[in-house]
Design a protein around this motif. Structure first.
Motif, mmCIF file in Angstrom:
data_model
loop_
_atom_site.group_PDB
_atom_site.id
_atom_site.type_symbol
_atom_site.label_atom_id
_atom_site.label_comp_id
_atom_site.label_asym_id
_atom_site.label_seq_id
_atom_site.Cartn_x
_atom_site.Cartn_y
_atom_site.Cartn_z
ATOM 1 N N ILE A 27 0.832 -1.204 0.000
ATOM 2 C CA ILE A 27 0.000 0.000 0.000
ATOM 3 C C ILE A 27 0.865 1.252 0.000
ATOM 4 C CG2 ILE A 27 -1.623 1.336 1.396
ATOM 5 C CD1 ILE A 27 -2.717 -1.476 2.331
ATOM 6 N N THR A 28 1.847 1.302 0.904
ATOM 7 C CA THR A 28 2.669 2.512 0.996
ATOM 8 C C THR A 28 3.524 2.700 -0.253
ATOM 9 O OG1 THR A 28 4.435 1.307 2.165
ATOM 10 C CG2 THR A 28 2.744 2.392 3.505
ATOM 11 N N TYR A 29 4.002 1.591 -0.845
ATOM 12 C CA TYR A 29 4.826 1.708 -2.051
ATOM 13 C C TYR A 29 3.993 2.135 -3.259
ATOM 14 C CZ TYR A 29 8.140 0.557 -5.750
ATOM 15 O OH TYR A 29 8.973 0.631 -6.842
ATOM 16 N N MET A 30 2.887 1.452 -3.480
ATOM 17 C CA MET A 30 2.073 1.731 -4.659
ATOM 18 C C MET A 30 1.378 3.087 -4.576
ATOM 19 S SD MET A 30 2.644 -0.899 -6.541
ATOM 20 C CE MET A 30 1.393 -0.850 -7.831
ATOM 21 N N ARG A 31 1.178 3.605 -3.362
ATOM 22 C CA ARG A 31 0.572 4.938 -3.207
ATOM 23 C C ARG A 31 1.633 6.017 -3.110
ATOM 24 N NH1 ARG A 31 -2.968 5.487 -5.533
ATOM 25 N NH2 ARG A 31 -4.672 6.468 -4.395
ATOM 26 N N GLY A 32 2.893 5.643 -3.277
ATOM 27 C CA GLY A 32 3.974 6.631 -3.359
ATOM 28 C C GLY A 32 4.242 7.390 -2.077
ATOM 29 N N LEU A 33 4.117 6.716 -0.933
ATOM 30 C CA LEU A 33 4.269 7.424 0.336
ATOM 31 C C LEU A 33 5.722 7.618 0.738
ATOM 32 C CD1 LEU A 33 1.408 5.876 2.511
ATOM 33 C CD2 LEU A 33 1.325 7.746 0.847
ATOM 34 N N LEU A 136 -4.531 -13.019 -2.512
ATOM 35 C CA LEU A 136 -4.801 -11.764 -1.800
ATOM 36 C C LEU A 136 -3.781 -10.700 -2.185
ATOM 37 C CD1 LEU A 136 -5.873 -11.298 1.850
ATOM 38 C CD2 LEU A 136 -3.922 -10.006 1.002
ATOM 39 N N LEU A 137 -2.494 -11.058 -2.188
ATOM 40 C CA LEU A 137 -1.453 -10.076 -2.505
ATOM 41 C C LEU A 137 -1.536 -9.630 -3.958
ATOM 42 C CD1 LEU A 137 1.581 -11.566 -0.545
ATOM 43 C CD2 LEU A 137 0.158 -9.604 0.085
ATOM 44 N N ARG A 138 -1.800 -10.553 -4.869
ATOM 45 C CA ARG A 138 -1.951 -10.178 -6.281
ATOM 46 C C ARG A 138 -3.127 -9.227 -6.473
ATOM 47 N NH1 ARG A 138 0.833 -12.720 -10.203
ATOM 48 N NH2 ARG A 138 2.071 -14.551 -9.612
ATOM 49 N N THR A 139 -4.242 -9.532 -5.812
ATOM 50 C CA THR A 139 -5.423 -8.678 -5.935
ATOM 51 C C THR A 139 -5.134 -7.287 -5.390
ATOM 52 O OG1 THR A 139 -6.876 -10.606 -5.687
ATOM 53 C CG2 THR A 139 -7.866 -8.443 -5.336
ATOM 54 N N LEU A 140 -4.436 -7.224 -4.253
ATOM 55 C CA LEU A 140 -4.092 -5.930 -3.674
ATOM 56 C C LEU A 140 -3.180 -5.138 -4.596
ATOM 57 C CD1 LEU A 140 -4.329 -4.075 -1.208
ATOM 58 C CD2 LEU A 140 -2.363 -5.267 -0.214
ATOM 59 N N TYR A 141 -2.176 -5.795 -5.174
ATOM 60 C CA TYR A 141 -1.269 -5.109 -6.095
ATOM 61 C C TYR A 141 -2.012 -4.599 -7.333
ATOM 62 C CZ TYR A 141 3.474 -5.342 -4.283
ATOM 63 O OH TYR A 141 4.617 -5.107 -3.559
ATOM 64 N N LEU A 142 -2.875 -5.416 -7.893
ATOM 65 C CA LEU A 142 -3.637 -4.991 -9.068
ATOM 66 C C LEU A 142 -4.539 -3.807 -8.738
ATOM 67 C CD1 LEU A 142 -4.588 -8.453 -10.605
ATOM 68 C CD2 LEU A 142 -2.993 -6.767 -11.562
ATOM 69 N N LEU A 143 -5.167 -3.851 -7.566
ATOM 70 C CA LEU A 143 -6.032 -2.752 -7.153
ATOM 71 C C LEU A 143 -5.232 -1.469 -6.977
ATOM 72 C CD1 LEU A 143 -8.687 -1.558 -6.147
ATOM 73 C CD2 LEU A 143 -8.169 -2.491 -3.886
ATOM 74 N N MET A 144 -4.081 -1.559 -6.324
ATOM 75 C CA MET A 144 -3.251 -0.373 -6.114
ATOM 76 C C MET A 144 -2.794 0.238 -7.439
ATOM 77 S SD MET A 144 -3.038 0.148 -2.814
ATOM 78 C CE MET A 144 -4.764 -0.321 -2.886
ATOM 79 N N GLN A 145 -2.526 -0.618 -8.436
ATOM 80 C CA GLN A 145 -2.113 -0.118 -9.751
ATOM 81 C C GLN A 145 -3.229 0.653 -10.430
ATOM 82 O OE1 GLN A 145 -0.834 -3.631 -11.851
ATOM 83 N NE2 GLN A 145 1.164 -3.689 -10.865
ATOM 84 N N LEU A 147 -5.655 2.462 -8.921
ATOM 85 C CA LEU A 147 -6.159 3.634 -8.209
ATOM 86 C C LEU A 147 -5.481 4.903 -8.708
ATOM 87 C CD1 LEU A 147 -6.401 2.435 -4.490
ATOM 88 C CD2 LEU A 147 -8.231 2.605 -6.181
ATOM 89 N N GLY A 148 -6.262 5.954 -8.845
ATOM 90 C CA GLY A 148 -5.729 7.254 -9.249
ATOM 91 C C GLY A 148 -4.906 7.880 -8.135
ATOM 92 N N PRO A 149 -4.196 8.988 -8.431
ATOM 93 C CA PRO A 149 -3.272 9.587 -7.467
ATOM 94 C C PRO A 149 -3.969 10.189 -6.249
ATOM 95 C CG PRO A 149 -3.530 11.001 -9.393
ATOM 96 C CD PRO A 149 -4.225 9.717 -9.712
ATOM 97 N N LEU A 150 -3.211 10.252 -5.158
ATOM 98 C CA LEU A 150 -3.672 10.877 -3.916
ATOM 99 C C LEU A 150 -3.358 12.372 -3.943
ATOM 100 C CD1 LEU A 150 -2.235 8.239 -1.435
ATOM 101 C CD2 LEU A 150 -4.668 8.719 -1.739
ATOM 102 N N PRO A 151 -3.992 13.156 -3.047
ATOM 103 C CA PRO A 151 -3.577 14.555 -2.892
ATOM 104 C C PRO A 151 -2.111 14.623 -2.474
ATOM 105 C CG PRO A 151 -5.658 14.127 -1.754
ATOM 106 C CD PRO A 151 -5.123 12.794 -2.184
#
Length: 284
Positions: A27-33, A136-145, A147-151
């Motif tokens: 989550i933190t990596y794919m959301r660029g935190l 579960l991990l594959r689904t999470l990675y695909l979902l994170m890919q 999602l549009g950018p955060l503020p």
């Protein structure tokens, strides 16, 4: 990445800990935190996983690692019921929410396992559990890919909710304190709830869900989407049984916009812990 065998309670605990750590890292990596230097690389089959590590040059990632370790303590004691990470774009509204629901086969007698929609599937072989973990991990990675950018400027918060009947009143995991503001959470946008998946062993159950702004969901699988997300979420609503939603489309996991006092009375409020909030201003 996973224990070679998952047939004992200790092996099951190791699996759940690793799934939590890898999921939060994803989550933190794919959301660029955090920067690339805050992550190590591991592979799960053909899936490249980025795992948070103690990067002394990034105080934020160090703090998240400590949060995860605090959650590990609550998992070992079988106290924690729900852990969630909230990304906030303002002090009063969150913009993205990640929920990790935990159940235990033993020591939590209030759970009616027989009615929990076959959550605990007994007799699974280790390979079945590993396959569910990979999914579960594959689904999470695909979902994170997708999602549009955060503020640009957001704050990351974590909260832990407990099984009150087994958790000592004075218990706090390392790095956590009593929640100073156990009121309702307000969502800043049009929320959509996404069911990522679950992993069950003979000893533990872990479920993962994501709530985000509908505008950020570009092409998520419609099977992941849970309809009619609310804009106001109480801690009791977060702790509600997901099985109700699965059995009836009229009931939504997070569609409970009332206070804990109205549900279970002020003397039995759900115990909630939180660490210090983590500002992520100016992240790259």
């Amino acid at each position: 990445l996973f224990p070679e065998s998952i047939t004992t309670e200790q092996q099951s605990l190791v699996l759940v800990k690793r799934l939590l750590a890898v999921s939060v890292s994803c989550i933190t990596y794919m959301r660029g935190l955090f920067p690339e230097s805050s992550y190590g690389t591991r592979y799960l089959d053909d899936l490249c996983l980025k795992i948070l590590r103690e990067d002394k040059s990034c105080l934020g990632s160090l703090q998240i690692v400590k949060w995860i370790q605090g959650c590990f303590d609550a998992l070992e004691k079988q106290y924690v019921n729900l852990g969630f990470y909230a990304l906030s774009s303002s002090p009063d509204h969150f913009t993205e929410l990640y929920q990790f629901k935990f159940k235990y086969r033993k020591k939590v007698p209030q759970m009616d396992i027989s009615s929990n929609h076959r959550e605990f599937v007994t007799g699974l072989c280790s390979e079945d559990v590993k396959q569910a973990s990979r999914l579960l991990l594959r689904t999470l990675y695909l979902l994170m890919q997708d999602l549009g950018p955060l503020p640009n400027d957001i704050t990351l918060t974590m909260k832990l909710l407990y099984y009150n009947d087994v958790t000592p009143k004075d218990y706090q995991p390392p790095g956590f304190k009593e929640d100073a503001s156990p009121g309702d959470l307000l969502f800043g946008g049009d929320p959509v709830n996404l069911r990522v998946g679950s992993v069950s062993t003979d000893f533990h159950l872990m479920k993962v869900r994501v709530t985000t702004d509908k505008k950020r969901v570009r092409k998520a699988d419609s099977n992941l989407i849970q309809k009619n997300g609310p804009t106001e979420i109480s801690h009791q609503g977060l702790d509600c049984e997901e099985e109700e939603e699965e059995e009836s489309t009229k009931i939504n996991l997070l569609n409970l916009a009332f206070s804990q006092e109205e549900v279970i009375g002020p003397e039995k409020k759900r115990k909630v812990s939180e660490p210090e909030k983590l500002p992520l201003n100016g992240r790259k």
